[in-house]
Design a protein around this motif. Structure first.
Motif, short mmCIF file in Angstrom:
data_model
loop_
_atom_site.label_atom_id
_atom_site.label_comp_id
_atom_site.label_asym_id
_atom_site.label_seq_id
_atom_site.Cartn_x
_atom_site.Cartn_y
_atom_site.Cartn_z
N LYS A 110 3.33 -0.49 -14.42
CA LYS A 110 3.40 0.34 -15.38
C LYS A 110 3.98 -0.35 -16.70
O LYS A 110 5.01 -0.86 -16.35
CB LYS A 110 3.87 1.53 -15.15
CG LYS A 110 5.22 1.80 -15.19
CD LYS A 110 5.67 3.58 -15.22
CE LYS A 110 7.07 3.66 -15.04
NZ LYS A 110 7.46 4.93 -14.51
N ILE A 120 4.82 4.35 -5.16
CA ILE A 120 5.61 4.30 -6.25
C ILE A 120 6.32 3.08 -6.46
O ILE A 120 6.46 2.77 -7.69
CB ILE A 120 6.71 5.27 -5.74
CG1 ILE A 120 6.28 6.89 -5.64
CG2 ILE A 120 7.99 5.29 -6.71
CD1 ILE A 120 7.16 7.74 -5.09
N GLY A 121 6.41 2.36 -5.68
CA GLY A 121 6.95 1.00 -5.74
C GLY A 121 5.95 0.15 -6.89
O GLY A 121 6.34 -0.25 -7.73
N ILE A 152 5.24 9.37 9.23
CA ILE A 152 5.94 8.41 8.53
C ILE A 152 5.15 7.43 7.78
O ILE A 152 5.51 6.91 6.93
CB ILE A 152 6.59 7.45 9.74
CG1 ILE A 152 7.71 8.23 10.38
CG2 ILE A 152 7.44 6.14 9.00
CD1 ILE A 152 8.50 7.28 11.65
N ALA A 153 3.81 6.98 8.30
CA ALA A 153 3.02 6.19 7.55
C ALA A 153 2.62 6.71 6.41
O ALA A 153 2.48 6.12 5.47
CB ALA A 153 1.55 6.13 8.57
N ALA A 167 5.97 1.43 -10.31
CA ALA A 167 6.95 1.13 -10.95
C ALA A 167 7.01 -0.38 -11.54
O ALA A 167 7.70 -0.75 -12.64
CB ALA A 167 8.50 1.26 -10.21
N LEU A 168 6.46 -1.19 -10.66
CA LEU A 168 6.51 -2.47 -11.10
C LEU A 168 5.47 -2.98 -11.90
O LEU A 168 5.55 -3.76 -12.83
CB LEU A 168 6.36 -3.65 -9.82
CG LEU A 168 7.36 -3.64 -8.86
CD1 LEU A 168 7.13 -4.57 -7.77
CD2 LEU A 168 8.72 -3.99 -9.58
N VAL A 174 4.89 8.60 4.44
CA VAL A 174 5.96 8.41 3.63
C VAL A 174 5.83 6.80 3.10
O VAL A 174 6.20 6.53 2.13
CB VAL A 174 7.11 8.46 4.23
CG1 VAL A 174 8.46 8.27 3.47
CG2 VAL A 174 7.18 10.02 4.54
N LEU A 175 5.74 6.01 4.09
CA LEU A 175 5.39 4.42 3.94
C LEU A 175 4.33 4.43 2.69
O LEU A 175 4.85 3.53 1.88
CB LEU A 175 4.96 3.56 5.20
CG LEU A 175 4.79 2.38 4.83
CD1 LEU A 175 5.85 1.49 4.66
CD2 LEU A 175 4.20 1.59 6.41
N PRO A 218 5.03 9.15 14.04
CA PRO A 218 4.42 7.71 13.27
C PRO A 218 3.51 8.18 12.25
O PRO A 218 3.69 7.70 11.22
CB PRO A 218 3.96 6.97 14.29
CG PRO A 218 4.15 7.64 15.76
CD PRO A 218 4.99 8.97 15.44
N LEU A 244 3.69 6.50 0.49
CA LEU A 244 4.02 7.02 -0.82
C LEU A 244 4.84 5.85 -1.48
O LEU A 244 5.02 5.90 -2.39
CB LEU A 244 4.89 8.21 -0.70
CG LEU A 244 5.20 9.03 -1.88
CD1 LEU A 244 4.20 9.33 -2.65
CD2 LEU A 244 6.09 9.88 -1.31
N ALA A 245 5.89 5.27 -0.61
CA ALA A 245 6.94 4.54 -1.19
C ALA A 245 6.04 3.19 -1.73
O ALA A 245 6.67 2.60 -2.74
CB ALA A 245 7.81 3.88 0.09
N ALA A 246 5.19 2.75 -1.04
CA ALA A 246 4.58 1.55 -1.38
C ALA A 246 3.64 1.73 -2.86
O ALA A 246 3.85 1.13 -3.82
CB ALA A 246 3.39 1.20 -0.37
#
Lengths: 489, 170
Positions: B166, B159-160, B149-150, B163-164, B152-153, B146, B155-157
């Motif tokens: 910039k 990047i997301g 995973i946290a 992306a929204l 990766v979570l 876990p 990192l995803a947040a």
């Protein structure tokens, strides 16, 4: 001591998940290294190749079953089934997206990255044997989806959908966590196996706090699967999202949500089934009926498909609450079939849509006389619509047949009748599209340019073939589904 | 003694939590939220997790709250006008649900938590260095998956969000 520790973790069993993360990292690097104009294409190619590897790894690893990371995750046939299904859906969506994200002016590599991260989250949901892992999986998936829904930033609907989804989703996170906390407080563990043992031994004396915890967790799953009355976000999010993402969201995350839902409620809360089947009975009825009634009134094909996906989730709940092998295998069967036919239908909808920047796009009138303009496309859409309506000889017919027959044999005859009636109502709006395509004259005014690429044609063709093949020979898939749920119950 | 401290902390945290959602001025809301977080840190101390309490104050009451305050002050939010078309139906429904949950909680309090509920006793190790060592050990053995995973979570947040947010490159 340290060697033993690593060996006991069985890291190799989560190889597909590690691969997904590695592919995502490679994609980030490629996006930075390659020149601007071409990097998006490069990221797509790497993602496709990576996902093929993930599917292969999942397939060849299907024999190596067991726990990993001290019981945190469980790799069994059930996991393998969903690994392949979810990776395949993601692969299809990434495969067809290249030109679409150009015309919608998204055109950034993050689109593919977020799909990969969403896949990672979904894979965790299907294998999590600890509520903690399932929670983290749901969060990873949701965070990626929020960003994906809002990717078309110049569109008002996209921003609105993303914001609504995000706010309600954050709220749901609270429900899920509170549920985990209550269950932990009663059983002293977040591990599904431990919870099962504890609740079984408690028998009919299940502490009331455990009921409250299970209820809160159920709310969170119902939200993620877009079941009435927790569906308010879905029409706006589905409509605002880029259509490829709508196709993705209505299939893969729904499948992942049901995968985790099944594992948590069939295994951990299995001894409390008398209580939750009663609640789910009502959720099934209102989901099927509300989804249908709202879908009837739509003039946009995209919204119609969005609302009808609520109805389809309702059918899945019908099979869910039978709490048996037959029902569970019917769910797995239907998730595959629904994924195939829905992705196909959304791709044709993308092709026919007049103008991506038009918020009022995807109108039923666009399809007038489609058979005279693009006969192949019209026939493909016909197959998808018949399958969604559940008419033989398509796969959708067997999907519904297995669901309702599992309900009847488990004694839920009334529910099965309501389901079949709803299924009959849904024929109206699917047929409306067919009538527009085949029995209406061409209308030059509503006609737009068809957006069609080679990848889309290939994927639509694959979907048509699969829908018909499964419709004619459903046994192979059904046996795979049965073997998968055998690990669960 | 412990019970009295617990009751005090609980009362203050409940009071400030209610103030957070009822204040009209967002700056006051945030200040009450800081108070709530301090109370949580108090609970951690009572459970023997002093390390966690320190983190709670540093990260939540410190960094995140400062961020909140900055954003609110940059946006220059005043007292909001009355929300358009005040929907009394929704308010009533909300109140009904809240009262229902309240009754449910009272029902829990009324009865014993059920047979065989385990009683947690932290081991000796948990008290050394405020539990930092025990926490670290757990994070990298039992909870290593876990934990990763946290990462990766997050990192995803990131990047997301980038992306929204910039600027669009054409």
């Amino acid at each position: 001591m340290f060697d033993n520790l690593i060996a006991g973790m069985h890291v190799g069993r989560v190889l597909p998940e590690i691969l997904v993360v590695v592919v995502a990292f490679a994609a980030i690097l490629i996006d930075i290294i390659m020149p601007r104009g071409r990097s998006t294409r490069g990221v797509q190619v790497v993602s496709v190749l990576g996902l093929l590897m993930v599917i292969a790894a999942s397939f060849f690893q299907r024999g190596d079953t067991g726990q990993a990371f001290s019981g945190m995750v469980m790799i069994d046939n059930y996991t393998t089934f969903f690994r392949i299904l979810l990776s395949a859906i993601t692969l299809l969506i990434i495969g067809v997206s290249e030109r679409y994200i150009e015309i919608t002016r998204i055109r950034i590599a993050e689109y593919y990255l977020m799909l990969l991260f969403a896949l990672f989250g979904m894979l965790l949901m299907t294998m999590g044997q600890d509520l903690l892992i399932i929670f983290l999986g749901i969060e990873t998936m949701s965070v990626s989806l929020y960003a994906l829904v809002g990717m078309t930033r110049h569109k008002h609907a996209s921003n609105e959908g993303a914001l609504k989804y995000f706010l309600l989703g954050a709220f749901t996170t609270g429900f899920f966590l509170y549920g985990i906390a209550l269950v932990f407080g009663v059983t002293g563990s977040t591990n599904i196996v431990d919870i099962t043992v504890f609740l079984k031994s408690a028998g009919s004396e299940t502490p009331i706090i455990a009921w409250a915890g299970a209820g809160l967790i159920m709310i969170a799953f119902a939200f993620k699967a877009a079941l009435v009355p927790f569906h308010w976000w879905s029409p706006d999010a589905y409509e605002g999202a880029p259509t490829t993402i709508t196709a993705f969201m209505s299939t893969a995350p729904k499948a992942a949500a049901f995968a985790a839902f099944l594992r948590v409620f069939y295994v951990a809360f299995g001894s409390m089934s008398d209580g939750w089947t009663m609640v789910l009975w009502w959720i099934a009825v209102v989901s099927m009926t509300f989804g249908n009634l709202l879908a009837l009134r739509q003039d946009s094909v995209k919204r119609m498909l969005a609302f009808s996906s609520i109805t389809h989730a309702g059918y899945l709940v019908v099979a869910f609450l039978t709490f048996g092998q037959q029902g569970a295998s019917a769910i797995l069967f239907y998730l595959v079939v629904y994924g195939i036919m829905n992705i196909g239908a959304f791709l044709v909808a993308i092709a026919v849509n007049r103008n991506e920047d038009d918020d009022k796009g995807y109108h039923f009138d666009d399809y007038k006389g489609l058979v005279y303009r693009r006969p192949g496309m019209a026939i493909a859409m016909l197959v998808f619509m018949l399958s969604l309506a559940g008419i033989p000889p398509t796969a959708g017919f067997f999907g519904k047949y297995y669901i309702f027959s599992s309900a009847v044999s488990a004694g839920f005859v009334g529910l099965a009748v309501i389901g079949v009636l709803n299924s009959a109502v849904s024929v109206y709006y699917y047929l409306r599209l067919i009538v527009n395509m085949f029995l209406t004259e061409r209308d030059e005014e509503t006609e737009g340019r068809i957006f069609w690429t080679g990848e889309m044609a290939q994927v639509v063709l694959i979907c048509v073939i699969l829908v018909l093949l499964i419709g004619l020979f459903p046994d192979t898939l059904l046996n795979a589904a049965r073997a998968s749920v055998a690990a669960l119950l | 003694m412990q019970t009295i401290i617990f009751a005090l902390l609980a009362l203050v945290s409940l009071f400030s939590a209610i103030m957070v959602v009822t204040r009209k001025n967002p700056v006051f809301s945030i200040l009450y939220l800081v108070l709530t977080f301090f109370c949580f840190a108090g609970f951690y101390v009572m459970l023997g997790a002093t390390f966690l309490a320190a983190i709670q104050i540093l990260v939540y009451a410190g960094a995140i709250m400062v961020l909140f305050l900055f954003v609110v002050m940059m946006l220059n939010l005043r007292e909001p006008e009355e929300l358009e078309g005040k929907n009394t139906l929704w308010q009533t429904m909300g109140a009904v649900v809240a009262i229902g949950f309240g009754l449910l909680v009272l029902a829990f309090l009324g009865r014993s938590p059920g047979a065989g509920v385990p009683n947690f006793q932290p081991g000796e190790e948990a008290y050394v260095m405020g539990g930092a060592k025990a926490l670290g050990k757990l994070l990298f053995t039992e909870f290593v998956f876990p934990f990763e995973i946290a990462g990766v979570l997050l990192l995803a947040a990131v990047i997301g969000a980038v992306a929204l947010a910039k600027r669009k490159r054409v």
